[in-house]
Write a protein that holds these residues in place. Structure first.
Motif, PDB file in Angstrom:
ATOM      1  N   VAL A   1       2.641  10.035  -5.345  1.00  0.00           N
ATOM      2  CA  VAL A   1       3.167  11.372  -5.011  1.00  0.00           C
ATOM      3  C   VAL A   1       4.534  11.632  -5.650  1.00  0.00           C
ATOM      4  O   VAL A   1       5.170  12.653  -5.391  1.00  0.00           O
ATOM      5  CB  VAL A   1       3.195  11.639  -3.487  1.00  0.00           C
ATOM      6  N   GLY A   2       4.976  10.685  -6.477  1.00  0.00           N
ATOM      7  CA  GLY A   2       6.177  10.922  -7.289  1.00  0.00           C
ATOM      8  C   GLY A   2       7.502  10.647  -6.600  1.00  0.00           C
ATOM      9  O   GLY A   2       8.527  11.217  -6.994  1.00  0.00           O
ATOM     10  N   VAL A   3       7.492   9.766  -5.574  1.00  0.00           N
ATOM     11  CA  VAL A   3       8.761   9.433  -4.914  1.00  0.00           C
ATOM     12  C   VAL A   3       9.535   8.444  -5.794  1.00  0.00           C
ATOM     13  O   VAL A   3       8.987   7.448  -6.258  1.00  0.00           O
ATOM     14  CB  VAL A   3       8.482   8.828  -3.506  1.00  0.00           C
ATOM     15  N   LYS A   4      10.825   8.766  -6.005  1.00  0.00           N
ATOM     16  CA  LYS A   4      11.629   7.961  -6.947  1.00  0.00           C
ATOM     17  C   LYS A   4      12.217   6.702  -6.282  1.00  0.00           C
ATOM     18  O   LYS A   4      12.531   5.731  -6.961  1.00  0.00           O
ATOM     19  CB  LYS A   4      12.792   8.802  -7.501  1.00  0.00           C
ATOM     20  N   ASN A   5      12.401   6.758  -4.961  1.00  0.00           N
ATOM     21  CA  ASN A   5      13.053   5.647  -4.258  1.00  0.00           C
ATOM     22  C   ASN A   5      12.143   5.051  -3.177  1.00  0.00           C
ATOM     23  O   ASN A   5      12.487   5.063  -1.988  1.00  0.00           O
ATOM     24  CB  ASN A   5      14.365   6.128  -3.628  1.00  0.00           C
ATOM     25  N   PRO A   6      10.947   4.534  -3.567  1.00  0.00           N
ATOM     26  CA  PRO A   6       9.977   4.107  -2.555  1.00  0.00           C
ATOM     27  C   PRO A   6      10.500   3.037  -1.596  1.00  0.00           C
ATOM     28  O   PRO A   6      10.234   3.127  -0.388  1.00  0.00           O
ATOM     29  CB  PRO A   6       8.792   3.590  -3.372  1.00  0.00           C
ATOM     30  N   GLU A   7      11.262   2.059  -2.117  1.00  0.00           N
ATOM     31  CA  GLU A   7      11.742   0.973  -1.224  1.00  0.00           C
ATOM     32  C   GLU A   7      12.596   1.546  -0.100  1.00  0.00           C
ATOM     33  O   GLU A   7      12.462   1.165   1.054  1.00  0.00           O
ATOM     34  CB  GLU A   7      12.575  -0.071  -1.983  1.00  0.00           C
ATOM     35  N   GLU A   8      13.477   2.485  -0.477  1.00  0.00           N
ATOM     36  CA  GLU A   8      14.383   3.105   0.499  1.00  0.00           C
ATOM     37  C   GLU A   8      13.598   3.854   1.590  1.00  0.00           C
ATOM     38  O   GLU A   8      13.917   3.764   2.777  1.00  0.00           O
ATOM     39  CB  GLU A   8      15.256   4.090  -0.273  1.00  0.00           C
ATOM     40  N   ILE A   9      12.576   4.572   1.158  1.00  0.00           N
ATOM     41  CA  ILE A   9      11.766   5.365   2.108  1.00  0.00           C
ATOM     42  C   ILE A   9      11.025   4.426   3.070  1.00  0.00           C
ATOM     43  O   ILE A   9      10.977   4.666   4.279  1.00  0.00           O
ATOM     44  CB  ILE A   9      10.742   6.251   1.340  1.00  0.00           C
ATOM     45  N   ILE A  10      10.482   3.332   2.532  1.00  0.00           N
ATOM     46  CA  ILE A  10       9.740   2.385   3.378  1.00  0.00           C
ATOM     47  C   ILE A  10      10.691   1.761   4.400  1.00  0.00           C
ATOM     48  O   ILE A  10      10.366   1.646   5.585  1.00  0.00           O
ATOM     49  CB  ILE A  10       9.032   1.310   2.515  1.00  0.00           C
ATOM     50  N   LYS A  11      11.897   1.404   3.932  1.00  0.00           N
ATOM     51  CA  LYS A  11      12.887   0.796   4.826  1.00  0.00           C
ATOM     52  C   LYS A  11      13.245   1.782   5.957  1.00  0.00           C
ATOM     53  O   LYS A  11      13.284   1.437   7.117  1.00  0.00           O
ATOM     54  CB  LYS A  11      14.127   0.427   4.004  1.00  0.00           C
TER      55      LYS A  11
ATOM     56  N   ASP B   1       0.853  -1.207   0.000  1.00  0.00           N
ATOM     57  CA  ASP B   1       0.000   0.000   0.000  1.00  0.00           C
ATOM     58  C   ASP B   1       0.885   1.252   0.000  1.00  0.00           C
ATOM     59  O   ASP B   1       0.615   2.228  -0.714  1.00  0.00           O
ATOM     60  CB  ASP B   1      -0.908   0.036   1.240  1.00  0.00           C
ATOM     61  N   TYR B   2       1.944   1.222   0.829  1.00  0.00           N
ATOM     62  CA  TYR B   2       2.850   2.384   0.905  1.00  0.00           C
ATOM     63  C   TYR B   2       3.505   2.626  -0.457  1.00  0.00           C
ATOM     64  O   TYR B   2       3.682   3.768  -0.879  1.00  0.00           O
ATOM     65  CB  TYR B   2       3.947   2.177   1.959  1.00  0.00           C
ATOM     66  N   MET B   3       3.879   1.515  -1.139  1.00  0.00           N
ATOM     67  CA  MET B   3       4.506   1.627  -2.468  1.00  0.00           C
ATOM     68  C   MET B   3       3.602   2.429  -3.406  1.00  0.00           C
ATOM     69  O   MET B   3       4.055   3.322  -4.118  1.00  0.00           O
ATOM     70  CB  MET B   3       4.717   0.234  -3.090  1.00  0.00           C
ATOM     71  N   GLU B   4       2.306   2.084  -3.367  1.00  0.00           N
ATOM     72  CA  GLU B   4       1.365   2.758  -4.278  1.00  0.00           C
ATOM     73  C   GLU B   4       1.235   4.240  -3.928  1.00  0.00           C
ATOM     74  O   GLU B   4       1.219   5.087  -4.815  1.00  0.00           O
ATOM     75  CB  GLU B   4       0.010   2.054  -4.236  1.00  0.00           C
ATOM     76  N   VAL B   5       1.172   4.526  -2.619  1.00  0.00           N
ATOM     77  CA  VAL B   5       1.065   5.929  -2.185  1.00  0.00           C
ATOM     78  C   VAL B   5       2.290   6.705  -2.686  1.00  0.00           C
ATOM     79  O   VAL B   5       2.171   7.792  -3.270  1.00  0.00           O
ATOM     80  CB  VAL B   5       0.968   6.030  -0.643  1.00  0.00           C
ATOM     81  N   LEU B   6       3.473   6.129  -2.460  1.00  0.00           N
ATOM     82  CA  LEU B   6       4.716   6.839  -2.796  1.00  0.00           C
ATOM     83  C   LEU B   6       4.841   7.061  -4.296  1.00  0.00           C
ATOM     84  O   LEU B   6       5.313   8.106  -4.746  1.00  0.00           O
ATOM     85  CB  LEU B   6       5.921   6.065  -2.243  1.00  0.00           C
ATOM     86  N   LYS B   7       4.364   6.085  -5.069  1.00  0.00           N
ATOM     87  CA  LYS B   7       4.401   6.261  -6.536  1.00  0.00           C
ATOM     88  C   LYS B   7       3.497   7.406  -6.956  1.00  0.00           C
ATOM     89  O   LYS B   7       3.879   8.240  -7.764  1.00  0.00           O
ATOM     90  CB  LYS B   7       3.962   4.965  -7.226  1.00  0.00           C
TER      91      LYS B   7
END
Ligand SMILES: N[C@@H](CCC(=O)N[C@@H](CS)C(=O)NCC(=O)O)C(=O)O
Length: 223
Positions: free
Chosen positions: A144-154, A136-142
């Motif tokens: 809003v245009g975040v380029k590095n979603p995995e890094e942010i979630i980690k 779900d977080y991946m979809e939110v971050l995409k």
């Protein structure tokens, strides 16, 4: 004399926090001399520490809440729809992960954090989509245009963000918070005033000598 300040404590689990957020966003350009801060906190922790109970625990209250958020959001033209699975989801999941994600984004760019918060409310409280797990977080971050979603979630799983969420929540609890949104207003004489709910902005406008909030449909000048 200091600039008046509003600390708006919110959790994306809370539909009234969404309504308050949208009203405050509309007011922000009009309330020019007020410094406005949107602060992620944990409503669950507020409930536990203050000894309050989630509104959905009392059936009569839950029925009113679901009706009232719908009519209030209609009044403000916010596209809120009560998720049919809300009660089931809220027993199983929490929004703590989502709130910690917002804290990571806030460190990068406060405006990005606000866009992600809105997208989380749109998911949960408009489109009945989950905001509880990594996918779900991946979809939110995409969105809003975040380029590095995995890094942010980690990053959001680092202890540091758990601590910041706790600190934010404790600050609200220090002013006797028991629900969301919780709003602390500091007037220019340094006095602090606490408010509970998205329906207190008329009083806050009066306290600060700022224009009153009105939905667009009643205002030629769009609030
Ligand atoms: N009248 C308030 C109600 C706000 C509200 O009920 N918030 C919920 C969370 S969505 C809450 O924290 N309730 C705790 C309580 O009512 O004691 C408003 O219009 O915003």
């Amino acid at each position: 004399m200091t600039k008046p300040r509003i600390d708006f404590y919110f959790d994306v689990v809370s539909p009234y926090s969404w309504i308050g957020f949208e009203v405050l966003q509309k007011l922000e350009p009009k309330w020019k001399d007020v410094s406005i801060h949107y602060i992620p906190f944990s409503l669950r922790q507020v409930m536990v520490t203050s000894g309050n109970r989630p509104p959905a625990m009392l059936p009569a209250r839950s029925i009113m809440l679901m009706l009232d958020v719908q009519r209030t959001s209609k009044f403000w033209d916010i596209p809120l729809n009560v998720p049919p699975e809300f009660k089931k989801w809220i027993m199983k999941y929490s929004t703590v992960g989502a709130m910690k994600l917002l804290l990571v984004l806030e460190k990068q760019d406060p405006d990005l954090m606000l866009r992600a918060a809105r997208e989380m409310w749109m998911r949960l409280w408009s489109r009945s989509e989950k905001i509880f797990e990594d996918q779900d977080y991946m979809e939110v971050l995409k969105v809003v245009g975040v380029k590095n979603p995995e890094e942010i979630i980690k990053k959001s799983k680092e202890e540091k963000y758990e601590k910041i969420l706790e600190e934010n929540t404790n600050k609200a609890l220090d002013t006797n918070a028991y629900g969301a949104p919780w709003i602390n207003v500091t007037t220019s004489d340094g006095e602090e005033h606490s408010f509970f709910g998205s329906d207190r902005f008329n009083l806050i406008a009066d306290l600060l000598g700022q224009p009153q909030p009105l939905p667009d449909k009643y205002s030629n000048s769009k609030l």
